[in-house]
Design a protein around this motif. Structure first.
Motif, PDB file in Angstrom:
ATOM      1  N   GLU A 259       0.842  -1.204   0.000  1.00 56.19           N
ATOM      2  CA  GLU A 259       0.000   0.000   0.000  1.00 56.19           C
ATOM      3  C   GLU A 259       0.879   1.258   0.000  1.00 56.19           C
ATOM      4  O   GLU A 259       1.925   1.278   0.645  1.00 56.19           O
ATOM      5  CB  GLU A 259      -0.903   0.022   1.249  1.00 56.19           C
ATOM      6  CG  GLU A 259      -1.884  -1.125   1.334  1.00 56.19           C
ATOM      7  CD  GLU A 259      -2.998  -1.043   0.300  1.00 56.19           C
ATOM      8  OE1 GLU A 259      -3.046  -0.042  -0.439  1.00 56.19           O
ATOM      9  OE2 GLU A 259      -3.805  -1.992   0.231  1.00 56.19           O
ATOM     10  N   PRO A 260       0.461   2.319  -0.705  1.00 56.45           N
ATOM     11  CA  PRO A 260       1.264   3.543  -0.729  1.00 56.45           C
ATOM     12  C   PRO A 260       1.374   4.168   0.660  1.00 56.45           C
ATOM     13  O   PRO A 260       0.441   4.065   1.466  1.00 56.45           O
ATOM     14  CB  PRO A 260       0.506   4.479  -1.682  1.00 56.45           C
ATOM     15  CG  PRO A 260      -0.787   3.822  -1.977  1.00 56.45           C
ATOM     16  CD  PRO A 260      -0.742   2.405  -1.517  1.00 56.45           C
ATOM     17  N   ILE A 261       2.491   4.800   0.937  1.00 57.78           N
ATOM     18  CA  ILE A 261       2.783   5.335   2.271  1.00 57.78           C
ATOM     19  C   ILE A 261       1.749   6.380   2.693  1.00 57.78           C
ATOM     20  O   ILE A 261       1.366   6.456   3.855  1.00 57.78           O
ATOM     21  CB  ILE A 261       4.235   5.881   2.334  1.00 57.78           C
ATOM     22  CG1 ILE A 261       4.739   5.843   3.772  1.00 57.78           C
ATOM     23  CG2 ILE A 261       4.366   7.265   1.736  1.00 57.78           C
ATOM     24  CD1 ILE A 261       6.225   5.675   3.912  1.00 57.78           C
ATOM     25  N   GLU A 262       1.257   7.190   1.726  1.00 53.44           N
ATOM     26  CA  GLU A 262       0.260   8.223   2.059  1.00 53.44           C
ATOM     27  C   GLU A 262      -1.031   7.576   2.581  1.00 53.44           C
ATOM     28  O   GLU A 262      -1.660   8.072   3.508  1.00 53.44           O
ATOM     29  CB  GLU A 262      -0.077   9.098   0.840  1.00 53.44           C
ATOM     30  CG  GLU A 262       1.018  10.031   0.398  1.00 53.44           C
ATOM     31  CD  GLU A 262       2.026   9.357  -0.525  1.00 53.44           C
ATOM     32  OE1 GLU A 262       1.851   8.138  -0.828  1.00 53.44           O
ATOM     33  OE2 GLU A 262       2.985  10.033  -0.929  1.00 53.44           O
ATOM     34  N   LYS A 263      -1.391   6.459   1.973  1.00 52.46           N
ATOM     35  CA  LYS A 263      -2.609   5.751   2.388  1.00 52.46           C
ATOM     36  C   LYS A 263      -2.422   5.186   3.800  1.00 52.46           C
ATOM     37  O   LYS A 263      -3.329   5.271   4.633  1.00 52.46           O
ATOM     38  CB  LYS A 263      -2.910   4.625   1.399  1.00 52.46           C
ATOM     39  CG  LYS A 263      -4.204   3.874   1.699  1.00 52.46           C
ATOM     40  CD  LYS A 263      -4.505   2.855   0.619  1.00 52.46           C
ATOM     41  CE  LYS A 263      -5.768   2.065   0.928  1.00 52.46           C
ATOM     42  NZ  LYS A 263      -6.067   1.069  -0.105  1.00 52.46           N
ATOM     43  N   ILE A 264      -1.235   4.625   4.075  1.00 55.81           N
ATOM     44  CA  ILE A 264      -0.953   4.067   5.410  1.00 55.81           C
ATOM     45  C   ILE A 264      -1.003   5.188   6.451  1.00 55.81           C
ATOM     46  O   ILE A 264      -1.543   5.018   7.545  1.00 55.81           O
ATOM     47  CB  ILE A 264       0.430   3.353   5.437  1.00 55.81           C
ATOM     48  CG1 ILE A 264       0.486   2.256   4.359  1.00 55.81           C
ATOM     49  CG2 ILE A 264       0.681   2.755   6.822  1.00 55.81           C
ATOM     50  CD1 ILE A 264       1.840   1.590   4.202  1.00 55.81           C
ATOM     51  N   MET A 265      -0.469   6.363   6.090  1.00 58.68           N
ATOM     52  CA  MET A 265      -0.491   7.507   7.003  1.00 58.68           C
ATOM     53  C   MET A 265      -1.929   7.903   7.328  1.00 58.68           C
ATOM     54  O   MET A 265      -2.267   8.181   8.473  1.00 58.68           O
ATOM     55  CB  MET A 265       0.245   8.709   6.379  1.00 58.68           C
ATOM     56  CG  MET A 265       1.759   8.565   6.369  1.00 58.68           C
ATOM     57  SD  MET A 265       2.551   9.780   5.257  1.00 58.68           S
ATOM     58  CE  MET A 265       2.248  11.304   6.113  1.00 58.68           C
ATOM     59  N   ARG A 266      -2.781   7.902   6.280  1.00 56.21           N
ATOM     60  CA  ARG A 266      -4.163   8.332   6.468  1.00 56.21           C
ATOM     61  C   ARG A 266      -4.937   7.346   7.346  1.00 56.21           C
ATOM     62  O   ARG A 266      -5.735   7.717   8.184  1.00 56.21           O
ATOM     63  CB  ARG A 266      -4.843   8.498   5.107  1.00 56.21           C
ATOM     64  CG  ARG A 266      -6.191   9.195   5.193  1.00 56.21           C
ATOM     65  CD  ARG A 266      -6.714   9.625   3.850  1.00 56.21           C
ATOM     66  NE  ARG A 266      -7.039   8.496   3.004  1.00 56.21           N
ATOM     67  CZ  ARG A 266      -6.492   8.257   1.819  1.00 56.21           C
ATOM     68  NH1 ARG A 266      -5.577   9.073   1.329  1.00 56.21           N
ATOM     69  NH2 ARG A 266      -6.845   7.219   1.101  1.00 56.21           N
ATOM     70  N   TYR A 267      -4.683   6.052   7.141  1.00 53.32           N
ATOM     71  CA  TYR A 267      -5.407   5.035   7.913  1.00 53.32           C
ATOM     72  C   TYR A 267      -4.967   5.008   9.377  1.00 53.32           C
ATOM     73  O   TYR A 267      -5.779   4.848  10.267  1.00 53.32           O
ATOM     74  CB  TYR A 267      -5.160   3.649   7.314  1.00 53.32           C
ATOM     75  CG  TYR A 267      -6.191   3.238   6.294  1.00 53.32           C
ATOM     76  CD1 TYR A 267      -7.390   2.676   6.686  1.00 53.32           C
ATOM     77  CD2 TYR A 267      -5.970   3.424   4.942  1.00 53.32           C
ATOM     78  CE1 TYR A 267      -8.350   2.295   5.755  1.00 53.32           C
ATOM     79  CE2 TYR A 267      -6.918   3.048   3.996  1.00 53.32           C
ATOM     80  CZ  TYR A 267      -8.101   2.485   4.418  1.00 53.32           C
ATOM     81  OH  TYR A 267      -9.043   2.122   3.491  1.00 53.32           O
ATOM     82  N   THR A 268      -3.660   5.112   9.607  1.00 48.88           N
ATOM     83  CA  THR A 268      -3.148   4.869  10.960  1.00 48.88           C
ATOM     84  C   THR A 268      -2.804   6.130  11.740  1.00 48.88           C
ATOM     85  O   THR A 268      -2.682   6.092  12.958  1.00 48.88           O
ATOM     86  CB  THR A 268      -1.868   4.004  10.884  1.00 48.88           C
ATOM     87  OG1 THR A 268      -0.868   4.730  10.143  1.00 48.88           O
ATOM     88  CG2 THR A 268      -2.145   2.671  10.216  1.00 48.88           C
TER      89      THR A 268
END
Length: 278
Positions: A259-268
């Motif tokens: 998963e792209p890092i921006e998406k991981i940042m948004r989720y967590t």
């Protein structure tokens, strides 16, 4: 239970929120929801979705990725986000994000600095620690002076603490009540409640029906629901000191799956540095 056994989508998942509120055919839903929380003078008749990628002024600013970013017919800017879990510096992040739609309005040449209003709307799946003992669900934050008079009325932050909403169907009175009920309980419903028979909710229930999804949409939703449940599980079952550890394990799994890092940042809610160090 698999999310695909539910009849309706969970609007608090990343996929569910964008499906219901972030697509052109469904923008009437977003307009109706926003109009319940906006002051009379900024009620929206129409809006356009804007792509996040247009926002970044340089390489550093690409982290300003919002769930939804849209511009009203009269020029007002709206950032609308679902926040699934408490995170450090949440308020700082909101202020930082609001600076992008402000800077974006800069005009070349002889510009007089006149700005259109900027709203940040946060639908929170948690309660602020400093508001635990209060009953207010909706918080409106503005710039005020020492006399508590509004100094600048074009920058507003609106936060909704969803877990505080406890009304049952028969207690729903306002349109705002009905929207909060949808955010909290949509995925648990089997039929459209009697109190939600308005045309706007007919449209919402139609868009939310999982049986009508393509196979690609079903797959994307299932994945989105999995991450949402992982994060909820971490928050619900961990003591405060264990939450970050749990979120890191969710991030680690997402990272492993590419998963792209921006998406991981948004989720967590973890920082880029924390994720890169995993």
């Amino acid at each position: 239970m698999s999310g695909l056994q539910d009849k309706y989508i969970n609007p608090l998942t990343d996929f569910g929120f964008k499906k219901l509120f972030g697509s052109e055919p469904n923008k009437a839903l977003l307009i109706d929801f926003l109009n319940q929380i906006l002051p009379e003078k900024h009620k929206i008749k129409d809006l356009n979705y804007s792509r996040n990628e247009q926002m970044g002024l340089n390489e550093l600013d690409r982290k300003a990725i919002f769930d939804l970013y849209c511009i009203g017919k009269s020029g007002e800017r709206f950032i609308v986000e679902i926040q699934k879990a408490k995170q450090n510096y949440f308020k700082d992040r909101s202020i930082y994000h609001s600076s992008f739609p402000i800077q974006e309005q800069a005009q070349k040449g002889d510009w007089d600095y006149k700005l259109e209003p900027v709203y940040t709307v946060g639908i929170l799946d948690f309660i602020f620690d400093d508001h635990r003992s209060e009953n207010e669900i909706l918080h409106l934050i503005e710039l005020k002076n020492q006399k508590c008079e509004v100094f600048y009325d074009k920058l507003k932050f609106i936060y909704i603490e969803l877990p505080k909403f406890k009304k049952k169907e028969e207690e729903l009175e306002t349109q705002f009540d009905k929207w909060l009920y949808v955010f909290r309980y949509l995925s648990q419903l089997q039929d459209r409640p009697q109190k939600l028979q308005d045309k706007i909710f007919e449209k919402l229930f139609e868009a939310a029906e999982i049986a009508k999804f393509t196979s690609e949409e079903r797959e994307a939703y299932e994945e989105s629901l999995k991450y949402y449940r992982d994060i909820k599980n971490v928050v619900d079952t961990s003591m405060e000191e264990g939450v970050e550890k749990g979120l890191k394990s969710v991030a680690k799994e997402m990272k492993k799956e590419g998963e792209p890092i921006e998406k991981i940042m948004r989720y967590t809610g973890l920082t880029k540095k924390q994720i890169e160090e995993l």
